[in-house]
Design a protein around this motif. Structure first.
Motif, PDB file in Angstrom:
ATOM      1  N   THR A  27     -73.940  34.039 186.530  1.00 25.88           N
ATOM      2  CA  THR A  27     -75.317  33.560 186.619  1.00 25.88           C
ATOM      3  C   THR A  27     -76.323  34.553 186.037  1.00 25.88           C
ATOM      4  O   THR A  27     -77.518  34.281 186.010  1.00 25.88           O
ATOM      5  CB  THR A  27     -75.724  33.291 188.087  1.00 25.88           C
ATOM      6  OG1 THR A  27     -75.929  34.540 188.771  1.00 25.88           O
ATOM      7  CG2 THR A  27     -74.670  32.480 188.811  1.00 25.88           C
ATOM      8  N   ARG A  29     -78.876  36.808 184.011  1.00 27.12           N
ATOM      9  CA  ARG A  29     -79.797  36.682 182.895  1.00 27.12           C
ATOM     10  C   ARG A  29     -80.131  38.082 182.408  1.00 27.12           C
ATOM     11  O   ARG A  29     -79.986  39.056 183.161  1.00 27.12           O
ATOM     12  CB  ARG A  29     -81.081  35.968 183.347  1.00 27.12           C
ATOM     13  CG  ARG A  29     -80.896  34.522 183.730  1.00 27.12           C
ATOM     14  CD  ARG A  29     -82.147  33.921 184.365  1.00 27.12           C
ATOM     15  NE  ARG A  29     -83.366  34.212 183.645  1.00 27.12           N
ATOM     16  CZ  ARG A  29     -84.318  33.313 183.383  1.00 27.12           C
ATOM     17  NH1 ARG A  29     -84.155  32.055 183.784  1.00 27.12           N
ATOM     18  NH2 ARG A  29     -85.413  33.649 182.741  1.00 27.12           N
ATOM     19  N   GLU A  31     -82.785  39.553 182.224  1.00 30.62           N
ATOM     20  CA  GLU A  31     -83.845  40.196 183.005  1.00 30.62           C
ATOM     21  C   GLU A  31     -83.338  40.867 184.283  1.00 30.62           C
ATOM     22  O   GLU A  31     -84.068  41.635 184.916  1.00 30.62           O
ATOM     23  CB  GLU A  31     -84.918  39.170 183.403  1.00 30.62           C
ATOM     24  CG  GLU A  31     -85.584  38.484 182.231  1.00 30.62           C
ATOM     25  CD  GLU A  31     -84.958  37.130 181.926  1.00 30.62           C
ATOM     26  OE1 GLU A  31     -85.693  36.216 181.507  1.00 30.62           O
ATOM     27  OE2 GLU A  31     -83.723  36.988 182.120  1.00 30.62           O
ATOM     28  N   ARG A 127     -76.222  28.289 187.676  1.00 30.00           N
ATOM     29  CA  ARG A 127     -75.926  28.076 186.251  1.00 30.00           C
ATOM     30  C   ARG A 127     -76.584  26.794 185.750  1.00 30.00           C
ATOM     31  O   ARG A 127     -77.120  26.751 184.642  1.00 30.00           O
ATOM     32  CB  ARG A 127     -74.415  28.032 186.025  1.00 30.00           C
ATOM     33  CG  ARG A 127     -73.742  29.385 186.110  1.00 30.00           C
ATOM     34  CD  ARG A 127     -72.323  29.343 185.560  1.00 30.00           C
ATOM     35  NE  ARG A 127     -71.446  28.553 186.415  1.00 30.00           N
ATOM     36  CZ  ARG A 127     -70.754  29.051 187.435  1.00 30.00           C
ATOM     37  NH1 ARG A 127     -70.863  30.338 187.741  1.00 30.00           N
ATOM     38  NH2 ARG A 127     -69.965  28.278 188.159  1.00 30.00           N
ATOM     39  N   ASN A 130     -80.214  27.618 185.347  1.00 33.29           N
ATOM     40  CA  ASN A 130     -80.493  28.852 184.600  1.00 33.29           C
ATOM     41  C   ASN A 130     -81.238  29.869 185.459  1.00 33.29           C
ATOM     42  O   ASN A 130     -82.128  30.570 184.989  1.00 33.29           O
ATOM     43  CB  ASN A 130     -81.286  28.562 183.319  1.00 33.29           C
ATOM     44  CG  ASN A 130     -81.255  29.734 182.349  1.00 33.29           C
ATOM     45  OD1 ASN A 130     -80.270  30.471 182.283  1.00 33.29           O
ATOM     46  ND2 ASN A 130     -82.334  29.923 181.589  1.00 33.29           N
ATOM     47  N   ALA A 132     -80.785  33.233 187.949  1.00 32.66           N
ATOM     48  CA  ALA A 132     -79.844  34.313 188.267  1.00 32.66           C
ATOM     49  C   ALA A 132     -79.670  34.418 189.783  1.00 32.66           C
ATOM     50  O   ALA A 132     -80.645  34.339 190.527  1.00 32.66           O
ATOM     51  CB  ALA A 132     -80.351  35.628 187.709  1.00 32.66           C
TER      52      ALA A 132
END
Length: 341
Positions: A27, A29, A31, A127, A130, A132
Motif C-alpha cells: 500500500t 506511496r 510520500e 490499494r 490508493n 497508504a
C-alpha cells in the motif's frame, strides 16, 4: 506471574506484525516516510503545495456488527475492505483523494494468522483507494472480549483543493440525480439482518437461487469503494455539485445531507432494479418499504447531483471504472428532504 498468563501475548503481537508486513508494504506511496514499525506514521505533504488552497479531510468508521458474520463463517480477509471503504468513501464524497489510513483491531486473543488475514483486507481496501496504510494497533482485551472475537475500526486522511470541494451549495432545481450501484448491503443495518436471518453456519451456507450464491457470501460481500469512480468523473471534466454516501439511515437520512435549503431530492424507485438481497430481507423480515429505504442502501451506494448536461459523461465515466450508474431522480424546489415516488 507475567503478562502472558494475564491473557496478553506480546510474542503473538510481534508475530502478527511480521505476518502483515508484506500486505502493508503493497500500500506504500512515495510520500510515506520511515517505513513500517515506527511509533508514528509519517507522510510527506510537500506534494499538496501544488494545490491552490489544500484542505485536509478525515473520516473514521468501523464495520459494525458485520464482523459477527466473519466470525461465523471464519472468513476474515474482506472485512478490512469494509473498514477502509466506510472511511475513504466519505472523503471521496467531499471531492477529496485519500492519502493514508490507520486501523485499530481490538480482540479477545491475538491469533497472528487471523490478525494478518484481517489486515490483508485492510491493505486491499487501501490499494483500491490508493491510500497508504501507515499504521495501526492490535489490542488484546482478555476478560473484556471473547477470545475468538474482534472489532475493527479505521481512520483516513485525505486532501482536496478548495475549488474542488463538493459542498452541495450549488445544487438547484432541475439538477439530475445519479445513483452508483452498491455491491450489496455494504456495512450498515446488520443488527437488523441478524434478526431476520438465523445466524448459524448452516443458515449462512444456505444457497438461494435468487441470490445466485449462499446467504453468507452475499452478506459478507465487501463495501464498494468509490474513490476511482469519483476521480474518473472529475477527470472527465464534470463538476459534481453534491454527493451522498448511502450508509446507515439509508436514503432518508443521507441524501438530504448534501442538499442546500430550499430543494428536495425526488427519487424514482423504479429507475433501477433493487438487488435480490434487499427483497429477500424485506420478505423474510416483514420489513416495511419505508423502513428498508431508511435503513439500507437498496442497491445505491452513492448519489450524485449534477448538471443535466453532464449526465452521459458521468455514466460513461462510471462504465470505465467498472461501476454502474443510473439516473434515479431529479432535484426540485421544496423542503430539504428525500422524497421517494
Amino acid at each position: 506471574m507475567d503478562y502472558k498468563t494475564s491473557g496478553v501475548d506480546i510474542e503473538a503481537g510481534y508475530q502478527s506484525v511480521e505476518l502483515m508486513k508484506e500486505s502493508i508494504r503493497k500500500t506504500m506511496r512515495p510520500e510515506v516516510l520511515g517505513g513500517i514499525g515506527g511509533f508514528a506514521g509519517a507522510f510527506d505533504l510537500s506534494a499538496i503545495k501544488q494545490m491552490e488552497d489544500p484542505v485536509l479531510l478525515s473520516g473514521t468508521d468501523g464495520c459494525g456488527t458485520k464482523v459477527k458474520l466473519a466470525f461465523l463463517m471464519d472468513k476474515h480477509d474482506t472485512i478490512g475492505i469494509d473498514a477502509v471503504a466506510m472511511c475513504v468513501n466519505d472523503i471521496a464524497c467531499s471531492g477529496g483523494e485519500p492519502l493514508f489510513f490507520l486501523d485499530y483491531i481490538a480482540c479477545g486473543k491475538n491469533y497472528p494468522e487471523k490478525i494478518a488475514e484481517i489486515v490483508s483486507g485492510v491493505a486491499e481496501g487501501c490499494r483500491q483507494s490508493n491510500a497508504a496504510l501507515v499504521g495501526g494497533e492490535t489490542a488484546e482485551h482478555p476478560g473484556l472480549m471473547p477470545e475468538d472475537e474482534y472489532d475493527l475500526a479505521g481512520f483516513a486522511v485525505g486532501v482536496v483543493d478548495r475549488k474542488d470541494f463538493i459542498t452541495g451549495e450549488t445544487i438547484t432545481p432541475g439538477d439530475t440525480l445519479i445513483g452508483i450501484a452498491s455491491s450489496g448491503v455494504h456495512s450498515n443495518g446488520f443488527s437488523l439482518v441478524r434478526k431476520v436471518f438465523e445466524m448459524t453456519k448452516e443458515s449462512l451456507d444456505t444457497y438461494y437461487d435468487v441470490l445466485g450464491k449462499t446467504l453468507g457470501e452475499t452478506l459478507l460481500e465487501p463495501t464498494r469503494i468509490y474513490v476511482r469512480a469519483l476521480r474518473e468523473i472529475k477527470n472527465a471534466g464534470v463538476r459534481v455539485k453534491g454527493c451522498s454516501h448511502i450508509t446507515g439511515g439509508g436514503f432518508y437520512e443521507n441524501i438530504p445531507r448534501m442538499l442546500p435549503d430550499g430543494v428536495k431530492a425526488v427519487i424514482q424507485k423504479d429507475s433501477y432494479e433493487v438487488p435480490a438481497i434487499f427483497k429477500l430481507l424485506a420478505e423474510k423480515g416483514d420489513i416495511a418499504e419505508e423502513m428498508m429505504y431508511n435503513t439500507y442502501n437498496m442497491g445505491i451506494g452513492m448519489v450524485l447531483a449534477i448538471d443535466p448536461k453532464d449526465t452521459e459523461t458521468v455514466l460513461k465515466a462510471l462504465e470505465r471504472t467498472g461501476d454502474k450508474g443510473y439516473v434515479i431522480g431529479t432535484v426540485k424546489a421544496g423542503e430539504k428532504t428525500a422524497e421517494l415516488v
